[in-house]
Design a protein around this motif. Structure first.
Motif, mmCIF file in Angstrom:
data_model
loop_
_atom_site.group_PDB
_atom_site.id
_atom_site.type_symbol
_atom_site.label_atom_id
_atom_site.label_comp_id
_atom_site.label_asym_id
_atom_site.label_seq_id
_atom_site.Cartn_x
_atom_site.Cartn_y
_atom_site.Cartn_z
ATOM 1 N N TRP A 16 8.652 -2.131 4.034
ATOM 2 C CA TRP A 16 7.795 -3.204 4.553
ATOM 3 C C TRP A 16 7.353 -2.949 5.993
ATOM 4 O O TRP A 16 7.164 -3.897 6.756
ATOM 5 C CB TRP A 16 8.511 -4.550 4.470
ATOM 6 N N ARG A 119 5.682 -7.875 7.149
ATOM 7 C CA ARG A 119 6.053 -9.241 6.772
ATOM 8 C C ARG A 119 6.021 -10.195 7.958
ATOM 9 O O ARG A 119 5.804 -11.388 7.778
ATOM 10 C CB ARG A 119 7.429 -9.262 6.111
ATOM 11 N N THR A 314 3.918 -14.676 4.680
ATOM 12 C CA THR A 314 4.628 -14.975 3.436
ATOM 13 C C THR A 314 3.653 -15.505 2.385
ATOM 14 O O THR A 314 3.687 -15.105 1.217
ATOM 15 C CB THR A 314 5.745 -16.003 3.684
ATOM 16 N N TRP A 317 1.314 -12.508 1.198
ATOM 17 C CA TRP A 317 1.926 -11.522 0.315
ATOM 18 C C TRP A 317 2.253 -12.083 -1.060
ATOM 19 O O TRP A 317 2.441 -11.308 -2.016
ATOM 20 C CB TRP A 317 3.187 -10.947 0.952
ATOM 21 N N ASP A 321 0.627 -8.740 -2.678
ATOM 22 C CA ASP A 321 1.514 -7.602 -2.852
ATOM 23 C C ASP A 321 1.350 -6.957 -4.224
ATOM 24 O O ASP A 321 1.197 -7.640 -5.243
ATOM 25 C CB ASP A 321 2.973 -8.038 -2.672
#
Length: 815
Positions: A16, A119, A314, A317, A321
């Protein structure tokens, strides 16, 4: 491939993040790009705060540009008149450190590491330094550009010394824009790279220093845009600090001198706020807005901004992702690319997405078709609200597009090929304005967004006028002859062929565009007669015109060579000699920097996917055998000189049965910046290529198609990959897909679900589906060599002429 391209002793493998464990002064420009932080509005390049060794340092605001007159050696009517170049705005992230009179140079650090965390959205750095006086210094720094506070960035700089020392911490703001040389042709000239200006760009209107704050303002000399930069400082130390500083038009400095005790910690926090405005907006007002942002950020504090940043990411993603189990090298590269898309689009807030986002000045900060074709599909499926914002920017350029169409003696509207403010900025019309396909690219993005997200009212609402006006251009540009509708003197995506007749990609995308526009008109007429009547009155639209679009679409010429059994890139492409790429020296690439355009134009050689892109975006126009024939003919003669190419080729390679080639091309596209494969990453991230990574994973290996908004999936998981997980939209519903070698699992995350096809069979998704897979598509023997394949075999001398142009030399070399 990654092991060969990336020095893992220096750039460790992280799931990450992107890390660096050793400081070097080589490839500075590339590292300034790949460690940049931004939010789509504001971008800070990744040089160290001290900026002791730099190549292309800076700071950029989306769309903040200067204009300048384009000087054509031989001008003609309708040529672009005014250039637009993004400005390297005053850089306020700089900090210098001196201990006992010795200035820190990171190159002298005994240990050095930094990590860009995907992140948290924070770039953190740690280093240790032993001074000449024997003091050991530990330094921690971090920076972020806020996704929550659009105009704000935060820099934290913390120092600890193991013995008593005289420590000086200096904060700086520096105007770099007025120190760059003007762009000139000569050794090392690259038309993709932005140059400087021949005049002072930023005219000072405001310089204030009040307490621990700076407030500076400028206006651009020609474009008249306003800019204000505010900086707030907070310095903490146990020992008293002696403070000094000064601010001027191009340079502001503030220093804290501290007689630090052994083990004492010193901390400087800088909050930065950037605001820009159109001509006529007072700089004082922009400065007031910056000051308000600083008040809010400083009151919230460092930890609050860190928490906000992590929370925003958050959410991002959750759908963005893409997981590649068992592929750690590719996983890191993929997440870096997807993080770049957040940094390019996250807070663009109605502005365009430049080819380099806000990470650099490459391509002068211009917006191209890249956005609609390579980035919007990702946003459409993972973040529809961001997709809609990006599309609204293009809708806002309608007046400029109408004006450009009239300049070219056409009805309707024609979007500029490259632009910041909406006006055409391409000085080379053959590879610029002639790319009329940009109209269809915009229409394709509008239609994809509306269909995938079950929002047909978007096309009959705010996008309607743009659809109509851009469709009119095709009807006016083309003509009927011998039963076909022809589009002449156009350039397709491949810029190694220019001003051709009936380019396959252009014609097929124009056909789609005309049909989408006609469908929107018919839908509006049926659903809202009052608004239809209004549109008829305001736009002069009638049934005859709409029927004419459908007739043109149905009669659109689709070039096809019966003997070769393949679609031609354009009407004459297959009549040219084939460039002998197998014997072309590597130092002659990219061809555009070594050969005159006329040399390139008279050969069958591609800068980037063109017919292959048509086989993807208009795939429902072809049979599987036709898509395979297109790939087999054009892939061997594609140079890959454009970063837009590899990932499109990967998608079609996976589909038609060349999985090994698909993986090779995917890896190439994934590492184009991390490994600086095109030797120009210093100029900024290749944002379209980063978007292409998602496309290759989801459309390529995931096998997803969304033609007309109907979702179908026919997976192509590569051999050796345990699985693939990604998100997409199904009629507006959120879906998570998990693909393995044996099955496809679909899980409805939000929304009512809907119908989709998997391997040609219909399924209704209302919760969770587990669908067994018989295989992952066909697998053919790899293509070898650089000759196009005709009917599955390398072309022969009876079918093609093979030529190798003489190596190019400059006049100086000849003398």
């Amino acid at each position: 491939m990654a092991e060969e391209l990336i020095d893992r002793a220096r750039f460790p493998l992280l799931a990450w993040g992107l890390g660096e464990l050793r400081y070097e002064t080589t490839s500075l420009g590339q590292r300034e790009t790949i460690f940049a932080v931004g939010n789509g509005y504001l971008g800070l390049r990744g040089e160290d705060e001290e900026a002791t060794a730099v190549e292309a340092p800076g700071c950029f605001l989306n769309g903040f540009h200067e204009t300048w007159p384009i000087k054509h050696a031989e001008a003609a009517y309708g040529f672009a008149k005014t250039g637009q170049t993004i400005i390297n705005v005053p850089d306020a992230k700089l900090v210098r450190l001196s201990v006992d009179g010795q200035t820190l140079d990171p190159a002298e650090a005994s240990s050095y590491s930094r990590v860009l965390d995907f992140r948290t959205g924070v770039l953190r750095r740690e280093l240790s330094w032993r001074t000449a006086s024997g003091k050991n210094v530990r330094l921690h720094s971090s920076r972020l550009v806020s996704f929550v506070r659009r105009h704000v960035a935060q820099v934290v700089y913390e120092i600890e010394v193991d013995a008593a020392a005289d420590v000086v911490v200096t904060s700086e703001l520096r105007n770099r824009a007025d120190g760059m040389p003007a762009v000139t042709e000569g050794a090392g000239f690259d038309p993709r790279r932005a140059g400087g200006f021949g005049h002072r760009v930023l005219v000072t209107e405001l310089v204030e220093e009040v307490g621990d704050r700076w407030s500076l303002g400028w206006r651009t000399a020609n474009s008249g845009l306003g800019l204000a930069v505010g900086v707030a400082h907070q310095f903490d130390s146990a020992s008293p600090a002696d403070v000094d500083g000064a601010a001027s038009a191009d340079h502001a400095v503030r220093s804290w001198r501290v007689p630090a005790a052994a083990g004492e910690r010193l901390r400087l926090v800088k909050w930065l706020s950037y605001h820009d405005g159109q001509a006529g907006v007072p700089v004082a007002g922009l400065a007031a807005s910056a000051a308000f942002d600083l008040d809010q950020a400083q009151a919230a504090g460092v930890d609050a901004l860190l928490a906000e940043q992590a929370a925003w990411l958050t959410g991002y993603w959750a759908d963005a992702d893409v997981e590649l189990p068992g592929q750690p090298e590719l996983q890191q590269a993929v997440r870096w690319c997807l993080f770049q898309l957040a940094q390019a689009a996250g807070r663009a807030d109605g502005r365009g997405i430049g080819a380099k986002g806000v990470t650099g000045s490459g391509y002068e900060g211009h917006y191209f078709w890249d956005t609609e074709i390579y980035l919007v599909p990702f946003l459409t499926h993972t973040n529809p609200e961001l997709a809609r914002q990006v599309l609204r920017f293009r809708l806002g350029l309608l007046d400029s597009a109408r004006h450009r169409a009239r300049e070219l003696a056409q009805r309707g509207a024609l979007f500029a090929w490259r632009t910041i403010n909406g006006d055409e900025a391409s000085a080379y019309y053959a590879a610029g304005t002639a790319q009329y396909h940009i109209n269809a690219d915009v229409a394709d993005a509008l239609a994809r967004y509306a269909a995938v997200n079950a929002d047909p009212e978007f096309l009959t609402g705010e996008a309607f006028v743009v659809l109509i006006e851009t469709a009119r251009l095709w009807a006016d540009l083309g003509f009927f002859r011998d039963g076909g509708f022809h589009l002449h003197s156009v350039t397709g995506p491949d810029e190694y062929s220019a001003v051709v007749n009936n380019n396959l990609y252009t014609n097929l995308m124009a056909r789609k565009h005309l049909r989408v526009a006609a469908a929107a008109a018919r839908r509006l007429e049926a659903s809202d007669p009052q608004r239809w009547t209004q549109a008829v009155a305001e736009l002069g639209l009638d049934d005859a015109e709409v029927n004419g679009w459908l007739a043109a679409a149905d009669a659109m010429v689709v070039p096809y060579h019966e003997g070769f059994g393949v679609h031609a890139q354009d009407a004459d492409f297959l009549t040219r000699a084939v460039w002998d790429l197998a014997h072309t020296s590597g130092d002659q690439h990219p061809l555009l920097l070594h050969y005159h355009p006329l040399v390139i134009y008279r050969h069958q050689v591609l800068k980037q996917a063109d017919a292959v892109l048509a086989a993807f975006l208009a795939g429902d126009e072809f049979t599987p055998a036709q898509r395979r024939a297109i790939f087999e003919y054009y892939d061997p003669i594609t140079t890959g000189d454009s970063t837009l190419s590899a990932l499109v080729q990967s998608i079609v390679a996976a589909e038609v049965g060349y999985p090994q080639r698909a993986v090779e091309l995917f890896a190439e596209g994934s590492f184009v910046d991390l490994a600086d494969l095109h030797h120009n990453t210093r100029d900024g991230v290749h944002i379209a290529s980063a978007g292409g990574v998602w496309n290759a994973l989801v459309y390529g290996f995931g096998g997803l198609r969304d033609h007309g908004g109907r979702i179908s999936i026919d997976p192509r998981l590569p051999v050796g990959w345990p699985g693939l997980r990604f998100s997409f939209r199904l009629a507006g519903s959120r879906v998570r897909a998990e693909l393995t070698t044996e099955e496809l699992q679909l899980r409805l995350l939000a929304g009512p679900g809907g119908e989709l096809l998997v391997c040609g069979r219909p399924y209704q998704l209302t919760g969770e589906l587990r669908i067994p897979l018989d295989d992952q598509g066909p697998e053919l023997a790899p293509i070898t060599g650089r000759l196009p394949l005709i009917h599955g075999r390398p072309a022969t001398t009876e079918q093609i002429s093979l030529q190798l142009p003489l190596p190019s030399i400059s006049k100086g070399d000849a003398e």
